[in-house]
Design a protein around this motif. Structure first.
Motif, short mmCIF file in Angstrom:
data_model
loop_
_atom_site.label_atom_id
_atom_site.label_comp_id
_atom_site.label_asym_id
_atom_site.label_seq_id
_atom_site.Cartn_x
_atom_site.Cartn_y
_atom_site.Cartn_z
N ASP A 5 -17.33 -1.01 -8.26
CA ASP A 5 -16.39 -0.39 -7.49
C ASP A 5 -16.29 -1.04 -6.24
N ALA A 6 -17.23 -1.54 -5.58
CA ALA A 6 -17.09 -2.17 -4.45
C ALA A 6 -15.90 -3.42 -4.27
N ASN A 7 -15.89 -4.10 -5.42
CA ASN A 7 -15.06 -5.37 -5.49
C ASN A 7 -13.93 -4.53 -5.69
N ASN A 8 -13.80 -3.35 -6.42
CA ASN A 8 -12.26 -2.90 -6.46
C ASN A 8 -11.71 -2.32 -5.47
N THR A 9 -12.46 -1.90 -4.34
CA THR A 9 -12.00 -1.50 -3.09
C THR A 9 -11.89 -2.51 -2.07
N LYS A 10 -11.87 -3.61 -2.27
CA LYS A 10 -11.87 -4.66 -1.30
C LYS A 10 -10.54 -4.73 -1.18
N ALA A 11 -10.09 -4.89 0.01
CA ALA A 11 -8.46 -5.10 0.51
C ALA A 11 -7.84 -6.22 0.18
N THR A 12 -7.72 -6.53 -1.16
CA THR A 12 -6.82 -7.64 -1.50
C THR A 12 -5.45 -7.16 -2.05
N ILE A 13 -4.43 -8.10 -1.90
CA ILE A 13 -3.15 -7.65 -2.54
C ILE A 13 -3.33 -7.10 -4.07
N ARG A 14 -3.94 -8.01 -4.85
CA ARG A 14 -4.13 -7.56 -6.42
C ARG A 14 -4.78 -6.27 -6.36
N ASN A 15 -5.83 -5.85 -5.81
CA ASN A 15 -6.49 -4.63 -5.81
C ASN A 15 -5.60 -3.34 -5.31
N ILE A 16 -5.00 -3.63 -4.34
CA ILE A 16 -4.07 -2.25 -3.89
C ILE A 16 -2.93 -2.25 -4.66
N ALA A 17 -2.42 -3.18 -5.37
CA ALA A 17 -1.33 -2.97 -6.44
C ALA A 17 -1.76 -2.45 -7.69
N ALA A 18 -2.98 -2.92 -8.20
CA ALA A 18 -3.64 -2.26 -9.19
C ALA A 18 -3.83 -0.64 -9.27
N PHE A 19 -4.53 -0.41 -8.03
CA PHE A 19 -4.68 0.92 -7.61
C PHE A 19 -3.49 1.90 -7.62
N LEU A 20 -2.47 1.29 -6.92
CA LEU A 20 -0.84 2.09 -6.84
C LEU A 20 -0.57 1.97 -8.39
N ASN A 21 -0.64 1.04 -9.23
CA ASN A 21 -0.18 1.13 -10.54
C ASN A 21 -0.89 2.33 -11.28
N ARG A 22 -2.17 2.33 -11.26
CA ARG A 22 -2.79 3.47 -11.78
C ARG A 22 -2.52 4.81 -11.31
N THR A 23 -2.51 4.83 -10.03
CA THR A 23 -2.35 6.18 -9.14
C THR A 23 -0.99 6.85 -9.69
N LEU A 24 0.16 5.89 -9.99
CA LEU A 24 1.52 6.44 -9.99
C LEU A 24 2.01 6.25 -11.49
N CYS A 25 1.09 5.71 -12.19
CA CYS A 25 1.32 5.56 -13.80
C CYS A 25 2.42 4.83 -14.00
N VAL A 26 2.98 3.67 -13.21
CA VAL A 26 4.00 2.79 -13.49
C VAL A 26 4.19 2.26 -14.73
N ARG A 27 3.24 1.90 -15.37
CA ARG A 27 3.40 1.31 -16.58
C ARG A 27 3.75 2.25 -17.77
N THR A 28 3.74 3.44 -17.68
CA THR A 28 4.30 4.46 -18.54
C THR A 28 5.64 5.10 -18.28
N ILE A 29 6.35 4.69 -17.39
CA ILE A 29 7.41 5.19 -16.98
C ILE A 29 8.47 4.34 -17.10
N LYS A 30 9.40 4.55 -17.91
CA LYS A 30 10.60 3.86 -18.25
C LYS A 30 11.56 3.56 -17.04
N ASP A 31 11.82 2.47 -16.60
CA ASP A 31 12.71 2.44 -15.11
C ASP A 31 13.55 0.93 -15.30
N ALA A 32 14.47 1.04 -14.62
CA ALA A 32 15.32 -0.14 -14.52
C ALA A 32 14.74 -1.04 -13.38
N SER A 33 13.73 -0.37 -12.49
CA SER A 33 13.13 -1.32 -11.53
C SER A 33 11.88 -1.81 -12.02
N VAL A 34 11.81 -2.97 -12.07
CA VAL A 34 10.43 -3.91 -12.31
C VAL A 34 9.42 -3.47 -11.22
#
Length: 261
Positions: A5-34
């Motif tokens: 958990d500590a590694n996942n909350t380290k403030a890196t670009i990769r960790n923040i992007a992964a957190f937002l992906n999960r929180t907003l469910c971006v992989r499950t919503i069809k969209d024209a935006s990448v």
């Protein structure tokens, strides 16, 4: 805290992007935006400042750079399917890379999110009750409809929005003098007017409309409030700011770059 958990909350670009992906469910919503991390940065270690904005454009990037932003989270990114204006996209990506600025974009998943989304935030701002899903767009409902606690005049709703969103609403008083119900779609959601009419709503709040929507509203007898594409889509990214700040202990800043015409 477990080591993982500590590694996942380290403030890196990769960790923040992964957190937002999960929180907003971006992989499950069809969209024209990448949706997701669109431009990476050479900064591989911890970052200090995350910026939040509506549009991924050069004027916004310049403001972000002045605020020492490492990662910029936006609603309108630079990568789409199909790609919009490839030359402009290349120019914007080049600027980001030259200035070591990473870019994360989230479009429809942020419009429709029930907690952090543009439309749910607009419903909370208006204090709508009995809120339910509304506004089907490419097979998914991205907005909400609800009921006012007491009937409200379109002009009163517009004054509230003007004050809270720092905007200038266009009010089309084409329906009841006082509204009980309203549908809410941020940005360019005018095409969903027909659904608002079908639902028998008294009013429709949207970012912007065109002439065809105006004529349809007049013929259908429904009030329309156009509060600005940009203004109505500032709320979602702002709602993400405290979430990211608390999770990763980073500084978060809103990059205001209004463009409503």
């Amino acid at each position: 805290m477990p080591k993982g958990d500590a590694n996942n909350t380290k403030a890196t670009i990769r960790n923040i992007a992964a957190f937002l992906n999960r929180t907003l469910c971006v992989r499950t919503i069809k969209d024209a935006s990448v949706n997701g991390l669109q431009v990476r940065s050479e900064k591989n270690g911890s970052i200090k400042t995350v910026g939040f904005a509506v549009d991924a454009c050069i004027s916004t990037f310049r403001k972000a750079r002045k605020r020492n932003v490492d990662l910029l989270v936006v609603h309108h990114g630079i990568k789409w399917r199909p790609q919009k204006d490839r030359e402009t996209a290349r120019r914007r990506e080049a600027y980001l890379r030259e200035n070591a600025l990473a870019l994360y974009a989230v479009h429809l998943p942020l419009d429709l999110h029930p907690r952090y989304g543009n439309n749910s935030e607009l419903c909370r701002l208006l204090e709508l009750r009995d809120v339910g899903k509304f506004g089907r767009y490419h097979g998914i409902k991205i907005g909400f409809q609800g009921t006012f606690g007491s009937k409200a005049a379109p002009s009163d709703v517009a004054r509230l929005l003007n004050r809270r969103l720092a905007t200038r609403c266009r009010v089309l008083a084409l329906g009841p003098d006082r509204m009980r119900t309203m549908g809410v779609i941020s940005g360019g959601g005018g095409s969903m007017l027909a659904e608002a009419v079908k639902e028998g709503l008294d009013g429709f709040l949207v970012g912007e409309i065109d002439l065809a929507v105006y004529n349809a509203a007049a013929e259908s007898g429904i009030n329309v409030i156009a509060a600005g594409h940009y203004a109505t889509e500032t709320l979602g990214v702002k709602a993400l700011m405290p979430l990211v700040a608390e999770r990763f202990t980073v500084k978060t800043v809103f990059i205001d770059d209004p463009k409503d015409l």
